[in-house]
Design an enzyme around this catalytic site. Sequence first.
Site, PDB file in Angstrom:
ATOM      1  NE  ARG A  88      -4.470   0.050   2.051  1.00  0.00           N
ATOM      2  CZ  ARG A  88      -5.484  -0.796   2.065  1.00  0.00           C
ATOM      3  NH1 ARG A  88      -5.298  -2.074   1.856  1.00  0.00           N
ATOM      4  NH2 ARG A  88      -6.688  -0.359   2.266  1.00  0.00           N
ATOM      5  NE  ARG A 171     -11.253   2.496   3.995  1.00  0.00           N
ATOM      6  CZ  ARG A 171     -12.420   1.936   3.671  1.00  0.00           C
ATOM      7  NH1 ARG A 171     -13.557   2.450   4.098  1.00  0.00           N
ATOM      8  NH2 ARG A 171     -12.444   0.879   2.913  1.00  0.00           N
TER       9      ARG A 171
HETATM   10  P1  AMP Z   1      -8.954  -2.867   3.298  1.00  0.00           P
HETATM   11  O1  AMP Z   1      -9.866  -3.946   3.742  1.00  0.00           O
HETATM   12  O2  AMP Z   1      -7.888  -3.337   2.358  1.00  0.00           O
HETATM   13  O3  AMP Z   1      -9.680  -1.649   2.772  1.00  0.00           O
HETATM   14  O4  AMP Z   1      -8.162  -2.378   4.610  1.00  0.00           O
HETATM   15  C1  AMP Z   1      -8.835  -1.833   5.727  1.00  0.00           C
HETATM   16  C2  AMP Z   1      -7.847  -1.089   6.610  1.00  0.00           C
HETATM   17  O5  AMP Z   1      -6.845  -2.004   7.087  1.00  0.00           O
HETATM   18  C3  AMP Z   1      -7.075   0.036   5.934  1.00  0.00           C
HETATM   19  O6  AMP Z   1      -7.806   1.262   5.905  1.00  0.00           O
HETATM   20  C4  AMP Z   1      -5.834   0.115   6.812  1.00  0.00           C
HETATM   21  O7  AMP Z   1      -6.130   0.766   8.049  1.00  0.00           O
HETATM   22  C5  AMP Z   1      -5.574  -1.352   7.119  1.00  0.00           C
HETATM   23  N1  AMP Z   1      -4.705  -1.986   6.111  1.00  0.00           N
HETATM   24  C6  AMP Z   1      -5.036  -2.955   5.211  1.00  0.00           C
HETATM   25  N2  AMP Z   1      -3.989  -3.293   4.448  1.00  0.00           N
HETATM   26  C7  AMP Z   1      -2.953  -2.524   4.872  1.00  0.00           C
HETATM   27  C8  AMP Z   1      -1.604  -2.391   4.470  1.00  0.00           C
HETATM   28  N3  AMP Z   1      -1.087  -3.111   3.463  1.00  0.00           N
HETATM   29  N4  AMP Z   1      -0.839  -1.494   5.138  1.00  0.00           N
HETATM   30  C9  AMP Z   1      -1.308  -0.767   6.156  1.00  0.00           C
HETATM   31  N5  AMP Z   1      -2.587  -0.816   6.573  1.00  0.00           N
HETATM   32  C10 AMP Z   1      -3.401  -1.694   5.938  1.00  0.00           C
END
Ligand code: AMP
Length: 215
Positions: A88, A171
């Site tokens: 990310r 986000r």
């Molecule tokens: P997602 O389900 O991929 O939208 O992720 C939800 C949340 O998890 C994000 O808004 C971040 O807070 C955290 N997160 C997920 N993947 C990562 C990553 N690769 N690096 C840092 N935080 C992450």
Amino acid sequence: MRIVMLGAPGSGKGTQAKQLEAAYGLPQVSTGDLLRKAVADQTELGLKAKAAMDAGDLVSDDIVLGMIKDRIAMDDAGNGFILDGYPRNRQQAEDLAVVFGGIGVELDVAVLMDVSTDVLMKRLTGRRTCSLTGKLLNIYFSPQEELDACTNDGGELQQRKDDNEKTIANRLQVYERETEPLIAYYRDAGLLKTVSAEGPVDDVYSRLVTTLGID
Ligand code: AMP
């Protein structure tokens, strides 16, 4: 095949990764799902990650790197996997390259799921998960019968805690600032492919498998 799914929150990375997993047996490795599970289980890692997740900020690179290393070392990931939500930022992309180098494997492709901001907002604000089946649904886009099927069977349409407008806005900003530069990073490495990710899920899926050359 080792695939990185790139794209903004709500671009459909998770939905499409799940379909690829079902069709090709490549496990979907979602850092978001792993983190949500850690939070739900109240593990030490989950407690550390929770505040950043609630705010829509990134969890520390070290935490997610540890999770990724453990997950891709599992047996089911031996023939490949789909990384959904990782890397990310630039540091994570570099960390991933080091992990791959260490186990002697290479990334095959980074697929960018391309969606306009308008569609992203509807996908995120409308996103729900059926508490019974875990199926991903959307109050704006899913057929009414599918939404009803969940509630009629006694399930609930649950909304993710970070799918509220304030957190969504953050986000999307985090995505633009931290993650979007990875498009150029993977393009320069000759690994980038782009899929138009608007429209019905099945249409996006057929464009995806064609783009990946596995149709
Ligand atoms: P997602 O389900 O991929 O939208 O992720 C939800 C949340 O998890 C994000 O808004 C971040 O807070 C955290 N997160 C997920 N993947 C990562 C990553 N690769 N690096 C840092 N935080 C992450």
